[in-house]
Write an enzyme that holds these catalytic residues in place. Structure first.
Site, PDB file in Angstrom:
ATOM      1  N   HIS A  61    -101.581 -17.841  -7.239  1.00  0.00           N
ATOM      2  CA  HIS A  61    -102.501 -17.570  -8.354  1.00  0.00           C
ATOM      3  C   HIS A  61    -103.207 -16.232  -8.173  1.00  0.00           C
ATOM      4  O   HIS A  61    -103.739 -15.686  -9.127  1.00  0.00           O
ATOM      5  CB  HIS A  61    -103.572 -18.671  -8.448  1.00  0.00           C
ATOM      6  CG  HIS A  61    -103.002 -20.050  -8.476  1.00  0.00           C
ATOM      7  ND1 HIS A  61    -102.187 -20.501  -9.488  1.00  0.00           N
ATOM      8  CD2 HIS A  61    -103.103 -21.085  -7.604  1.00  0.00           C
ATOM      9  CE1 HIS A  61    -101.842 -21.755  -9.253  1.00  0.00           C
ATOM     10  NE2 HIS A  61    -102.371 -22.136  -8.119  1.00  0.00           N
ATOM     11  N   HIS A  91    -110.702 -12.539  -3.190  1.00  0.00           N
ATOM     12  CA  HIS A  91    -109.484 -12.479  -3.998  1.00  0.00           C
ATOM     13  C   HIS A  91    -109.789 -11.713  -5.276  1.00  0.00           C
ATOM     14  O   HIS A  91    -110.941 -11.380  -5.542  1.00  0.00           O
ATOM     15  CB  HIS A  91    -108.968 -13.898  -4.327  1.00  0.00           C
ATOM     16  CG  HIS A  91    -109.939 -14.664  -5.144  1.00  0.00           C
ATOM     17  ND1 HIS A  91    -110.960 -15.436  -4.591  1.00  0.00           N
ATOM     18  CD2 HIS A  91    -110.110 -14.727  -6.485  1.00  0.00           C
ATOM     19  CE1 HIS A  91    -111.673 -15.956  -5.552  1.00  0.00           C
ATOM     20  NE2 HIS A  91    -111.193 -15.541  -6.718  1.00  0.00           N
ATOM     21  N   HIS A  93    -108.809 -10.975  -9.663  1.00  0.00           N
ATOM     22  CA  HIS A  93    -108.211 -11.394 -10.944  1.00  0.00           C
ATOM     23  C   HIS A  93    -107.896 -10.100 -11.674  1.00  0.00           C
ATOM     24  O   HIS A  93    -108.684  -9.138 -11.589  1.00  0.00           O
ATOM     25  CB  HIS A  93    -109.196 -12.234 -11.751  1.00  0.00           C
ATOM     26  CG  HIS A  93    -109.639 -13.477 -11.038  1.00  0.00           C
ATOM     27  ND1 HIS A  93    -109.064 -14.710 -11.243  1.00  0.00           N
ATOM     28  CD2 HIS A  93    -110.595 -13.664 -10.086  1.00  0.00           C
ATOM     29  CE1 HIS A  93    -109.661 -15.617 -10.464  1.00  0.00           C
ATOM     30  NE2 HIS A  93    -110.585 -14.998  -9.750  1.00  0.00           N
ATOM     31  N   GLU A 103    -112.747 -11.454 -15.301  1.00  0.00           N
ATOM     32  CA  GLU A 103    -113.071 -12.800 -15.820  1.00  0.00           C
ATOM     33  C   GLU A 103    -114.401 -12.738 -16.573  1.00  0.00           C
ATOM     34  O   GLU A 103    -114.475 -13.083 -17.753  1.00  0.00           O
ATOM     35  CB  GLU A 103    -113.141 -13.793 -14.661  1.00  0.00           C
ATOM     36  CG  GLU A 103    -111.791 -13.911 -13.935  1.00  0.00           C
ATOM     37  CD  GLU A 103    -111.544 -15.283 -13.398  1.00  0.00           C
ATOM     38  OE1 GLU A 103    -112.240 -15.669 -12.434  1.00  0.00           O
ATOM     39  OE2 GLU A 103    -110.680 -15.986 -13.919  1.00  0.00           O
ATOM     40  N   HIS A 116    -113.684 -11.182  -6.298  1.00  0.00           N
ATOM     41  CA  HIS A 116    -114.583 -12.307  -5.991  1.00  0.00           C
ATOM     42  C   HIS A 116    -114.690 -12.493  -4.480  1.00  0.00           C
ATOM     43  O   HIS A 116    -113.683 -12.754  -3.808  1.00  0.00           O
ATOM     44  CB  HIS A 116    -114.061 -13.598  -6.630  1.00  0.00           C
ATOM     45  CG  HIS A 116    -114.213 -13.610  -8.122  1.00  0.00           C
ATOM     46  ND1 HIS A 116    -113.487 -14.457  -8.939  1.00  0.00           N
ATOM     47  CD2 HIS A 116    -114.986 -12.868  -8.952  1.00  0.00           C
ATOM     48  CE1 HIS A 116    -113.828 -14.255 -10.193  1.00  0.00           C
ATOM     49  NE2 HIS A 116    -114.744 -13.273 -10.238  1.00  0.00           N
ATOM     50  N   THR A 175    -113.679 -20.589 -11.276  1.00  0.00           N
ATOM     51  CA  THR A 175    -113.021 -20.180 -12.531  1.00  0.00           C
ATOM     52  C   THR A 175    -111.557 -20.612 -12.566  1.00  0.00           C
ATOM     53  O   THR A 175    -110.834 -20.295 -13.511  1.00  0.00           O
ATOM     54  CB  THR A 175    -113.057 -18.647 -12.707  1.00  0.00           C
ATOM     55  OG1 THR A 175    -112.248 -18.060 -11.662  1.00  0.00           O
ATOM     56  CG2 THR A 175    -114.470 -18.119 -12.664  1.00  0.00           C
ATOM     57  N   THR A 176    -111.137 -21.338 -11.490  1.00  0.00           N
ATOM     58  CA  THR A 176    -109.802 -21.935 -11.529  1.00  0.00           C
ATOM     59  C   THR A 176    -109.969 -23.406 -11.146  1.00  0.00           C
ATOM     60  O   THR A 176    -110.980 -23.762 -10.530  1.00  0.00           O
ATOM     61  CB  THR A 176    -108.860 -21.297 -10.480  1.00  0.00           C
ATOM     62  OG1 THR A 176    -109.320 -21.694  -9.165  1.00  0.00           O
ATOM     63  CG2 THR A 176    -108.830 -19.797 -10.581  1.00  0.00           C
TER      64      THR A 176
HETATM   65  C1  LIG Z   1    -112.059 -27.728  -3.378  1.00  0.00           C
HETATM   66  C2  LIG Z   1    -111.629 -26.769  -2.272  1.00  0.00           C
HETATM   67  C3  LIG Z   1    -111.349 -27.461  -0.976  1.00  0.00           C
HETATM   68  N1  LIG Z   1    -110.417 -26.064  -2.718  1.00  0.00           N
HETATM   69  C4  LIG Z   1    -110.776 -25.046  -3.695  1.00  0.00           C
HETATM   70  C5  LIG Z   1    -109.599 -24.092  -3.832  1.00  0.00           C
HETATM   71  O1  LIG Z   1    -109.411 -23.454  -2.591  1.00  0.00           O
HETATM   72  C6  LIG Z   1    -109.949 -23.047  -4.897  1.00  0.00           C
HETATM   73  O2  LIG Z   1    -111.141 -22.376  -4.407  1.00  0.00           O
HETATM   74  C7  LIG Z   1    -111.663 -21.427  -5.295  1.00  0.00           C
HETATM   75  C8  LIG Z   1    -112.594 -20.533  -4.781  1.00  0.00           C
HETATM   76  C9  LIG Z   1    -113.160 -19.556  -5.634  1.00  0.00           C
HETATM   77  C10 LIG Z   1    -112.781 -19.509  -6.976  1.00  0.00           C
HETATM   78  S1  LIG Z   1    -113.495 -18.305  -8.046  1.00  0.00           S
HETATM   79  N2  LIG Z   1    -112.336 -17.630  -8.912  1.00  0.00           N
HETATM   80  O3  LIG Z   1    -114.395 -19.003  -8.942  1.00  0.00           O
HETATM   81  O4  LIG Z   1    -114.134 -17.301  -7.186  1.00  0.00           O
HETATM   82  C11 LIG Z   1    -111.849 -20.412  -7.489  1.00  0.00           C
HETATM   83  C12 LIG Z   1    -111.285 -21.389  -6.641  1.00  0.00           C
HETATM   84 ZN   LIG Z   2    -111.970 -15.725  -8.540  1.00  0.00          ZN
END
Ligand SMILES: CC(C)NC[C@H](O)COc1ccc(S(N)(=O)=O)cc1
Ligand SMILES: [Zn+2]
Length: 237
Positions: A61, A91, A93, A103, A116, A175-176
């Site tokens: 992703h 990471h 986007h 985003e 992010h 956001t994912t």
């Molecule tokens: C629930 C845990 C264990 N797993 C989460 C998975 O790694 C996704 O983690 C993330 C972490 C950060 C973001 S963002 N774009 O909002 O910064 C999205 C998903």
């Molecule tokens: Zn992100």
């Protein structure tokens, strides 16, 4: 099970993740004039000089750089945060071309990409996974990237920061998927410049298709802005 395509994109995520229609979803469109200036909001403090990156991976992703988070060597604190939050990963986007790709948007304006830096509250929670489901579990620092002719050599977060740490802050979500409503968002007002060459490198990363041979180009991995639902966005000075 989820992605950014027509069959599995953001408008369908609510089928497997009903929180997608929740009351504190991210990203949002930021309206600077509506953001309330809060003099009690202090500056954010970033301590990244001892940051230890572990790996860089394409998780299908995005491209993610993970950090060693067994102690408080790399933390964000201050601003809206009551505790130090430990850096876990960063990471990006981005879009397929041109200026769409961030985003968060600012008065409808998108940037080419958004970085992010994801942190978790290790004072109150044992693990990132536990923090990720708690309303004050995570703090994500969002930094806009805009195309320009400069180039940046490394991804060390210390040298990725713009000159001004003025920010907007609001309570939101991942956001994912799983879209947990556990994020205190801190979005810097000043973008950093990345070269078109760097942007094209992101775009070269491939999404892993269902069948490995169906390799699709990884681009447009951004969720559109979500309803504010009465939330206040605060602005540092
Ligand atoms: C629930 C845990 C264990 N797993 C989460 C998975 O790694 C996704 O983690 C993330 C972490 C950060 C973001 S963002 N774009 O909002 O910064 C999205 C998903
Ligand atoms: Zn992100």
């Amino acid at each position: 099970d989820w992605g950014y395509g027509v069959e599995d994109g953001p408008s369908l995520w609510h089928q497997n993740y009903p929180i997608a229609k929740g009351s504190r979803q991210s990203p949002i469109d930021i309206l600077p004039q509506t953001a309330s200036h809060d003099p009690s909001l202090g500056p954010i403090a970033l301590k990244y000089d001892q940051c230890t990156s572990i790996n860089i991976a394409n998780n299908g992703h995005s491209v993610v750089v993970e950090f060693e988070d067994s102690d408080d060597r790399s933390v964000i604190q201050g601003g809206p945060l009551d505790n130090p939050y430990r850096l876990k990963q960063f990471h990006f986007h981005w879009g397929g071309k041109g200026c769409r790709g961030s985003e968060h948007t600012v008065e409808g304006h998108s940037y080419a990409s958004e970085l992010h830096l994801v942190h978790w509250n290790a004072v109150k929670y044992e693990t990132f996974g536990e923090a990720a489901t708690a309303p004050d579990g995570l703090a994500v620092l969002g930094i806009f990237l805009e195309g320009s002719v400069t180039d940046f050599k490394s991804f060390n977060p210390k040298c990725l920061l713009p000159s001004s740490l003025h920010y907007w802050t609001y309570l939101g979500s991942l956001t994912t998927p799983p879209l947990h409503e556990s994020v205190t968002w801190i979005v810097l007002k000043e973008p950093i410049a990345v070269s078109e060459k760097q942007m094209s490198k992101f775009r070269m990363l491939l999404f892993t298709g269902e069948e490995e041979d169906q390799r699709m180009r990884m681009e447009n991995n951004f969720r559109p802005p979500q309803p504010l639902k009465g939330r206040k966005v605060r602005s540092s000075n």
